[in-house]
Design a protein around this motif. Structure first.
Motif, mmCIF file in Angstrom:
data_model
loop_
_atom_site.group_PDB
_atom_site.id
_atom_site.type_symbol
_atom_site.label_atom_id
_atom_site.label_comp_id
_atom_site.label_asym_id
_atom_site.label_seq_id
_atom_site.Cartn_x
_atom_site.Cartn_y
_atom_site.Cartn_z
ATOM 1 N N ALA A 184 0.820 -1.212 0.000
ATOM 2 C CA ALA A 184 0.000 0.000 0.000
ATOM 3 C C ALA A 184 0.857 1.267 0.000
ATOM 4 C CB ALA A 184 -0.927 -0.011 1.214
ATOM 5 N N ILE A 185 1.902 1.291 0.809
ATOM 6 C CA ILE A 185 2.758 2.477 0.900
ATOM 7 C C ILE A 185 3.505 2.709 -0.411
ATOM 8 C CG2 ILE A 185 4.822 3.401 2.022
ATOM 9 C CD1 ILE A 185 3.781 2.084 4.636
ATOM 10 N N THR A 186 4.025 1.636 -0.992
ATOM 11 C CA THR A 186 4.730 1.778 -2.270
ATOM 12 C C THR A 186 3.803 2.300 -3.354
ATOM 13 O OG1 THR A 186 6.266 -0.008 -1.705
ATOM 14 C CG2 THR A 186 6.035 0.538 -4.034
ATOM 15 N N LEU A 187 2.583 1.772 -3.407
ATOM 16 C CA LEU A 187 1.639 2.218 -4.432
ATOM 17 C C LEU A 187 1.126 3.627 -4.149
ATOM 18 C CD1 LEU A 187 -0.336 -1.085 -5.107
ATOM 19 C CD2 LEU A 187 1.339 0.040 -6.587
ATOM 20 N N CYS A 188 1.048 3.999 -2.886
ATOM 21 C CA CYS A 188 0.662 5.369 -2.555
ATOM 22 C C CYS A 188 1.726 6.343 -3.054
ATOM 23 C CB CYS A 188 0.483 5.509 -1.043
ATOM 24 S SG CYS A 188 -0.132 7.128 -0.516
ATOM 25 N N LYS A 189 2.985 5.952 -2.970
ATOM 26 C CA LYS A 189 4.081 6.820 -3.391
ATOM 27 C C LYS A 189 4.273 6.833 -4.900
ATOM 28 C CE LYS A 189 7.728 7.468 -0.999
ATOM 29 N NZ LYS A 189 7.349 8.768 -0.398
ATOM 30 N N THR A 190 3.948 5.740 -5.552
ATOM 31 C CA THR A 190 4.288 5.627 -6.977
ATOM 32 C C THR A 190 3.090 5.566 -7.913
ATOM 33 O OG1 THR A 190 4.392 3.207 -6.785
ATOM 34 C CG2 THR A 190 6.445 4.421 -6.432
ATOM 35 N N GLY A 191 1.899 5.326 -7.385
ATOM 36 C CA GLY A 191 0.747 5.082 -8.249
ATOM 37 C C GLY A 191 -0.193 6.242 -8.432
ATOM 38 N N HIS A 192 0.008 7.335 -7.693
ATOM 39 C CA HIS A 192 -0.817 8.540 -7.843
ATOM 40 C C HIS A 192 -2.288 8.267 -7.536
ATOM 41 C CE1 HIS A 192 2.778 10.189 -9.604
ATOM 42 N NE2 HIS A 192 2.766 9.283 -10.548
ATOM 43 N N PHE A 193 -2.560 7.383 -6.587
ATOM 44 C CA PHE A 193 -3.947 7.122 -6.197
ATOM 45 C C PHE A 193 -4.469 8.274 -5.351
ATOM 46 C CE2 PHE A 193 -2.321 2.921 -7.147
ATOM 47 C CZ PHE A 193 -3.377 2.345 -7.842
ATOM 48 N N SER A 194 -5.740 8.600 -5.516
ATOM 49 C CA SER A 194 -6.326 9.682 -4.738
ATOM 50 C C SER A 194 -6.667 9.238 -3.326
ATOM 51 C CB SER A 194 -7.603 10.192 -5.423
ATOM 52 O OG SER A 194 -8.589 9.165 -5.459
ATOM 53 N N ARG A 195 -6.866 7.926 -3.149
ATOM 54 C CA ARG A 195 -7.202 7.380 -1.837
ATOM 55 C C ARG A 195 -6.636 5.973 -1.722
ATOM 56 N NH1 ARG A 195 -12.153 4.636 -0.168
ATOM 57 N NH2 ARG A 195 -12.981 5.113 -2.241
ATOM 58 N N VAL A 196 -5.920 5.716 -0.624
ATOM 59 C CA VAL A 196 -5.349 4.404 -0.365
ATOM 60 C C VAL A 196 -5.749 3.968 1.039
ATOM 61 C CG1 VAL A 196 -3.238 3.038 -0.098
ATOM 62 C CG2 VAL A 196 -3.373 4.797 -1.879
ATOM 63 N N GLU A 197 -6.361 2.801 1.154
ATOM 64 C CA GLU A 197 -6.714 2.240 2.455
ATOM 65 C C GLU A 197 -6.023 0.892 2.603
ATOM 66 O OE1 GLU A 197 -10.852 2.266 3.453
ATOM 67 O OE2 GLU A 197 -11.177 4.286 2.637
ATOM 68 N N ALA A 198 -5.497 0.645 3.801
ATOM 69 C CA ALA A 198 -4.771 -0.595 4.067
ATOM 70 C C ALA A 198 -5.247 -1.168 5.394
ATOM 71 C CB ALA A 198 -3.273 -0.339 4.101
ATOM 72 N N VAL A 199 -5.522 -2.464 5.418
ATOM 73 C CA VAL A 199 -6.071 -3.079 6.625
ATOM 74 C C VAL A 199 -5.317 -4.362 6.970
ATOM 75 C CG1 VAL A 199 -8.341 -2.154 6.060
ATOM 76 C CG2 VAL A 199 -7.799 -4.511 5.448
ATOM 77 N N ASP A 200 -5.380 -4.718 8.253
ATOM 78 C CA ASP A 200 -4.815 -5.972 8.729
ATOM 79 C C ASP A 200 -5.546 -6.348 10.008
ATOM 80 O OD1 ASP A 200 -1.859 -7.420 7.993
ATOM 81 O OD2 ASP A 200 -2.779 -7.991 9.899
ATOM 82 N N ILE A 201 -5.611 -7.641 10.298
ATOM 83 C CA ILE A 201 -6.271 -8.104 11.514
ATOM 84 C C ILE A 201 -5.356 -7.987 12.724
ATOM 85 C CG2 ILE A 201 -5.573 -10.518 11.268
ATOM 86 C CD1 ILE A 201 -8.342 -11.307 12.333
ATOM 87 N N SER A 202 -4.046 -7.921 12.499
ATOM 88 C CA SER A 202 -3.066 -7.918 13.576
ATOM 89 C C SER A 202 -2.758 -6.500 14.058
ATOM 90 C CB SER A 202 -1.763 -8.594 13.116
ATOM 91 O OG SER A 202 -0.710 -8.354 14.030
ATOM 92 N N GLU A 203 -3.001 -6.258 15.343
ATOM 93 C CA GLU A 203 -2.675 -4.951 15.915
ATOM 94 C C GLU A 203 -1.166 -4.706 15.883
ATOM 95 O OE1 GLU A 203 -4.541 -2.609 16.710
ATOM 96 O OE2 GLU A 203 -6.512 -3.330 17.340
ATOM 97 N N GLU A 204 -0.378 -5.756 16.126
ATOM 98 C CA GLU A 204 1.074 -5.603 16.115
ATOM 99 C C GLU A 204 1.580 -5.257 14.717
ATOM 100 O OE1 GLU A 204 2.910 -5.482 18.855
ATOM 101 O OE2 GLU A 204 0.965 -5.668 19.855
#
Length: 339
Positions: A184-204
């Protein structure tokens, strides 16, 4: 050790790692030496015949600081002998040109996953295409010898979806099972997306992803990036133009046969895809259409032997133009499709 040259230290460390069956002992030994003694590549070459004590005061202010570096090296070398992953020892891993924090709570970013990034960004090569497309005469005939490289790139762009995604204005991206957040971070930096959301079940895992977000994204990119806890789609709202994921996909019985670096040190929750390895792909195939805009795309990393099975799941769920993309080692690595 301080009285030996770096060349000798490296040689002895390599022998110890080789005896421990570490896959690439010389590379890891060199990485540990450079990290502990704070040497860059060019610096290491210039001091390879020197002893650590020769680094005072160029790199270390006194013997105490040098002794601490030597102790760190010995400790880290022993950890690597125990097959703890190099990335966890060093605390970071490079992915697509960015350095991500890594701990035992997340899966270490792997080079194979960069194929997923290239798929989304439209950076695939001709050899990434499935064999059945590369062997189709009606497509191959379009590749002329005079402009072969350009023509092959045009062919890849026509047959894959990456370029269409990147060129769409205001595209929104969802990354499931984000782990370190590397996708998600790489695509946010390189993909020019207007909105990026990233999820995971693990709090850690989310703590590590948050650290990586704060250290790698600019303020403008952070404004477009949202990170939160969700068991797959359970807390997700809204619709997206692209859904990506590198979910747990290793069959349960296979996890215990993997290299010690993986089975003993990486979180099983990020590896275990249950009995057949396909549990999360079934969820992705069934649920993704509910969260995609019309014509929306998906791109999922897969195991080398899962292409046919995951492709069939997507087709059954109504996805079109489903394609299995190969990584740069020639293995099936990404499955794509769109509504």
């Amino acid at each position: 050790m301080i009285d030996k040259t770096f060349k000798e230290i490296l040689s002895e460390a390599e022998k110890r790692l080789k005896a421990a069956n570490v896959p690439d002992p010389r590379f890891d030994a060199r990485a540990l030496v450079m990290d502990a003694f704070k040497l860059e590549g060019s610096n290491y070459l210039s001091v390879s015949e020197d002893k650590p004590s020769d680094l005072i005061p160029r790199y270390f202010k006194d013997e105490g600081a040098l002794k601490k570096a030597a102790e760190t090296f010995e400790e880290n070398l022993s950890r690597r002998e125990g097959r703890e992953p190099l990335q966890q020892i060093l605390g970071s891993a490079w992915f697509y040109g960015f350095e991500f924090k890594v701990t035992k709570d997340v899966l270490c970013p792997r080079a194979d996953t960069e194929t997923l990034i290239d798929t989304v960004l439209g950076n695939l090569l001709y050899d990434n295409l499935p064999a059945e497309l590369r062997e189709r005469k009606d497509l191959v005939d379009r590749v002329t010898t005079g402009n072969e490289l350009r023509e092959r790139k045009d062919l890849v762009d026509r047959l894959t979806t990456g370029k269409q995604i990147v060129e769409k204005e205001d595209a929104a991206l969802l990354d499931l099972c984000t782990g370190t957040g590397c996708i998600a971070i790489t695509l946010c930096k390189t993909g020019h997306f207007s909105r990026v959301e990233a999820v995971d079940i693990s709090e850690e895992a989310l703590k590590i992803a948050t650290y990586n977000k704060e250290s790698l994204l600019t303020e403008d990119e952070k404004c477009r990036f949202k990170l939160y806890r969700s068991d797959m789609f359970s807390e997700v709202e809204g619709r997206f133009d692209l859904i990506v994921s590198n979910p747990p996909y290793i069959p349960s019985k296979v996890v215990d046969t993997l290299e010690p670096e993986v089975r003993e040190y990486e979180p099983r929750i990020a590896l275990d895809g249950t009995e057949d390895g396909l549990r999360f792909y079934r969820i992705l195939a069934e649920e993704s259409p509910k969260y995609l805009n019309p014509g929306g795309h998906v791109a999922f990393e897969i195991g080398y032997d899962q292409g046919e099975a995951v492709a069939e799941l997507l087709k059954t769920a109504g996805f079109r133009d489903v394609m299995v993309i190969k990584d740069y080692g020639g293995n099936d690595r990404v499955v794509t499709g769109h509504l």
